[in-house]
Design a protein around this motif. Structure first.
Motif, PDB file in Angstrom:
ATOM      1  N   SER A 130       0.860  -1.179   0.000  1.00 34.24           N
ATOM      2  CA  SER A 130       0.000   0.000   0.000  1.00 34.24           C
ATOM      3  C   SER A 130       0.900   1.234   0.000  1.00 34.24           C
ATOM      4  O   SER A 130       1.787   1.354   0.847  1.00 34.24           O
ATOM      5  CB  SER A 130      -0.901  -0.005   1.244  1.00 34.24           C
ATOM      6  N   LYS A 142      -3.266   0.523  -3.581  1.00 29.85           N
ATOM      7  CA  LYS A 142      -2.845  -0.838  -3.275  1.00 29.85           C
ATOM      8  C   LYS A 142      -2.470  -1.504  -4.594  1.00 29.85           C
ATOM      9  O   LYS A 142      -3.244  -1.475  -5.550  1.00 29.85           O
ATOM     10  CB  LYS A 142      -3.968  -1.605  -2.577  1.00 29.85           C
ATOM     11  N   VAL A 173       0.613  -5.113   2.377  1.00 33.96           N
ATOM     12  CA  VAL A 173      -0.820  -5.379   2.415  1.00 33.96           C
ATOM     13  C   VAL A 173      -1.027  -6.787   2.948  1.00 33.96           C
ATOM     14  O   VAL A 173      -0.564  -7.758   2.368  1.00 33.96           O
ATOM     15  CB  VAL A 173      -1.467  -5.240   1.032  1.00 33.96           C
ATOM     16  N   TRP A 226      -7.349   0.419   6.224  1.00 28.90           N
ATOM     17  CA  TRP A 226      -7.215   1.538   5.291  1.00 28.90           C
ATOM     18  C   TRP A 226      -7.591   2.835   5.997  1.00 28.90           C
ATOM     19  O   TRP A 226      -8.523   2.891   6.791  1.00 28.90           O
ATOM     20  CB  TRP A 226      -8.130   1.314   4.091  1.00 28.90           C
TER      21      TRP A 226
END
Length: 271
Positions: A207, A230, A264, A270
């Motif tokens: 990310s 991402k 990730v 997030w």
């Protein structure tokens, strides 16, 4: 059909040396080591000076040796073949390239020693990145410092594959190896993608978050912009993701206030 005698069975289990050497010459170093553990015959053959000289030249082409210098005298240093082997000092000697270097310790030992030296240097970069990762994320300043350290070590593309494209490492180190290969070594992205696939790290994801300074609009500065993407390592080798590599390459400069990279995982939250 008649059963083969013990003599014919033995001959079937052993190829002629020249044929066996040709077969081994197509293998990578890990395969050569595995094959060498199969029998005394393959152990002897896979330790051949010519095999390890070829592996050395394949991995470090800039230091490739002349094809006629595959000798293996006793000793443990490196000698330079100039002046017909007599060691005279001359203009030719000063201009001799790394291709005229001959290891006196044997090519297998020479290969292993160089690999260990590079692995030790890379391990310091690995420790640095792991130490600078906070909450499993890495600020771009530390990221670029690690990239600069790799440039000082002068890794080749095969070194990157051996030492950085590993699933045992944090994906951030895989990313640094990818960035170094494309931007610093100039390796074509398609070649990097094939290497990622071969090392089974192509699908690993990161990310990338960056904050851009708000634009001025009729005398007023708009709020700062937050961007988050991402992406898999394989996708970063594709043309449409050039922007992300550009963001990482420039770091926190001018209009970009901050860049943060994180692995990730299923538990990634997030912002």
């Amino acid at each position: 059909m008649e059963a083969p005698t013990s003599g014919s069975a033995l001959s079937l289990n052993r190829l002629p040396d020249d044929v066996a050497l040709t077969v081994v010459s197509f293998l990578e170093v890990c395969d050569v080591c595995s094959l060498g553990s199969c029998s005394k015959f393959w152990c002897y053959l896979c330790a051949s000076n010519s095999i390890w000289a070829e592996l050395y030249k394949r991995r470090w082409p800039a230091l490739a040796v002349a094809s006629g210098s595959l000798s293996n005298p006793a000793g443990s240093s490196l000698i330079q073949v100039v002046g017909g082997g007599r060691g005279e000092c001359s203009a030719e000697a000063e201009e001799a390239s790394a291709s005229s270097l001959v290891p006196t310790e044997g090519w297998k030992a020479f290969y292993i020693n160089k690999h260990r030296t590079l692995a030790a240097a890379v391990s310091s970069v690995v420790a640095y990145v792991n130490g600078c990762s906070q909450n499993e994320s890495l600020e771009v300043g530390y990221y670029l410092k690690a990239l600069g350290d790799l440039c000082l070590i002068k890794l080749g593309f095969r070194d990157v594959q051996f030492l950085l494209f590993s699933r045992r490492l944090n994906v951030l180190l895989n990313l640094i190896g990818l960035h170094y290969s494309i931007v610093c070594l100039g390796i074509p992205p398609n070649d990097v993608k094939r290497a990622l696939l071969s090392c089974q790290v192509s699908e690993r994801q990161v990310s990338i978050n960056w904050f851009k300074l708000g634009r001025w609009f009729y005398g007023f500065r708009l709020p700062d912009e937050h961007h988050s993407r991402k992406v898999s390592l394989g996708e970063l080798t594709m043309g449409e993701e050039e922007e992300l590599l550009a963001v990482l390459n420039r770091g926190a400069l001018h209009e970009v206030l901050r860049v943060q990279i994180a692995p990730v995982t299923p538990s990634t939250k997030w912002l």
